[in-house]
Design a protein around this motif. Structure first.
Motif, PDB file in Angstrom:
ATOM      1  N   ALA A   1       0.836  -1.208   0.000  1.00  0.00           N
ATOM      2  CA  ALA A   1       0.000   0.000   0.000  1.00  0.00           C
ATOM      3  C   ALA A   1       0.868   1.255   0.000  1.00  0.00           C
ATOM      4  CB  ALA A   1      -0.929  -0.007   1.209  1.00  0.00           C
ATOM      5  N   PHE A   2       1.952   1.228   0.756  1.00  0.00           N
ATOM      6  CA  PHE A   2       2.887   2.351   0.792  1.00  0.00           C
ATOM      7  C   PHE A   2       3.475   2.590  -0.603  1.00  0.00           C
ATOM      8  CE2 PHE A   2       7.402   3.528   1.034  1.00  0.00           C
ATOM      9  CZ  PHE A   2       7.300   4.779   1.612  1.00  0.00           C
ATOM     10  N   ALA A   3       3.928   1.525  -1.249  1.00  0.00           N
ATOM     11  CA  ALA A   3       4.526   1.659  -2.579  1.00  0.00           C
ATOM     12  C   ALA A   3       3.513   2.208  -3.585  1.00  0.00           C
ATOM     13  CB  ALA A   3       5.078   0.317  -3.046  1.00  0.00           C
ATOM     14  N   ARG A   4       2.261   1.728  -3.513  1.00  0.00           N
ATOM     15  CA  ARG A   4       1.219   2.250  -4.408  1.00  0.00           C
ATOM     16  C   ARG A   4       1.011   3.743  -4.184  1.00  0.00           C
ATOM     17  NH1 ARG A   4      -1.254  -2.647  -3.367  1.00  0.00           N
ATOM     18  NH2 ARG A   4      -2.514  -1.764  -1.709  1.00  0.00           N
ATOM     19  N   ALA A   5       0.982   4.166  -2.922  1.00  0.00           N
ATOM     20  CA  ALA A   5       0.776   5.586  -2.607  1.00  0.00           C
ATOM     21  C   ALA A   5       1.935   6.433  -3.138  1.00  0.00           C
ATOM     22  CB  ALA A   5       0.626   5.780  -1.098  1.00  0.00           C
ATOM     23  N   VAL A   6       3.158   5.934  -2.989  1.00  0.00           N
ATOM     24  CA  VAL A   6       4.324   6.671  -3.481  1.00  0.00           C
ATOM     25  C   VAL A   6       4.263   6.808  -4.992  1.00  0.00           C
ATOM     26  CG1 VAL A   6       6.833   6.549  -3.787  1.00  0.00           C
ATOM     27  CG2 VAL A   6       5.828   6.098  -1.544  1.00  0.00           C
ATOM     28  N   TYR A   7       4.007   5.705  -5.684  1.00  0.00           N
ATOM     29  CA  TYR A   7       3.988   5.726  -7.144  1.00  0.00           C
ATOM     30  C   TYR A   7       2.763   6.443  -7.703  1.00  0.00           C
ATOM     31  CZ  TYR A   7       8.059   2.909  -8.303  1.00  0.00           C
ATOM     32  OH  TYR A   7       9.341   2.461  -8.490  1.00  0.00           O
ATOM     33  N   SER A   8       1.673   6.516  -6.949  1.00  0.00           N
ATOM     34  CA  SER A   8       0.456   7.143  -7.476  1.00  0.00           C
ATOM     35  C   SER A   8       0.671   8.605  -7.812  1.00  0.00           C
ATOM     36  CB  SER A   8      -0.704   6.985  -6.503  1.00  0.00           C
ATOM     37  OG  SER A   8      -0.525   7.820  -5.362  1.00  0.00           O
ATOM     38  N   GLY A   9       1.514   9.271  -7.057  1.00  0.00           N
ATOM     39  CA  GLY A   9       1.811  10.673  -7.342  1.00  0.00           C
ATOM     40  C   GLY A   9       2.954  10.840  -8.320  1.00  0.00           C
ATOM     41  N   GLY A  10       3.530   9.734  -8.752  1.00  0.00           N
ATOM     42  CA  GLY A  10       4.652   9.777  -9.676  1.00  0.00           C
ATOM     43  C   GLY A  10       5.949  10.092  -8.947  1.00  0.00           C
TER      44      GLY A  10
END
Length: 78
Positions: free
Chosen positions: A25-34
């Protein structure tokens, strides 16, 4: 990369996500903003009975293609 290697990698990724859902979930949140040039990525590793080791990188423009490729590999998961 041959299909068997890709399947093995995807199975390992799925097992990792099952074992560590908060990190996924952390990785998804980081990558979601680019990720953009100038972003600092830091990692710390603490082995049992040892001191923590920490390192970081400042993302350069030339790193962005690799990060995009890694993001593509993790689509649908992390």
């Amino acid at each position: 990369m041959n299909p068997a290697s890709i399947l093995k990698l995807m199975n390992a990724k799925n097992q990792f996500i099952n074992n560590h859902p908060k990190f996924a979930a952390f990785a998804r949140a980081v990558y979601s903003g680019g990720i953009e040039a100038g972003t600092v990525i830091e990692i710390s590793v603490t082995k049992p009975g040892q001191e923590t080791m920490t390192s970081n990188i400042k993302v350069q423009e030339t790193d962005l293609e690799l990060l995009r490729e890694l993001q593509e590999l993790t689509k649908g998961g992390m």
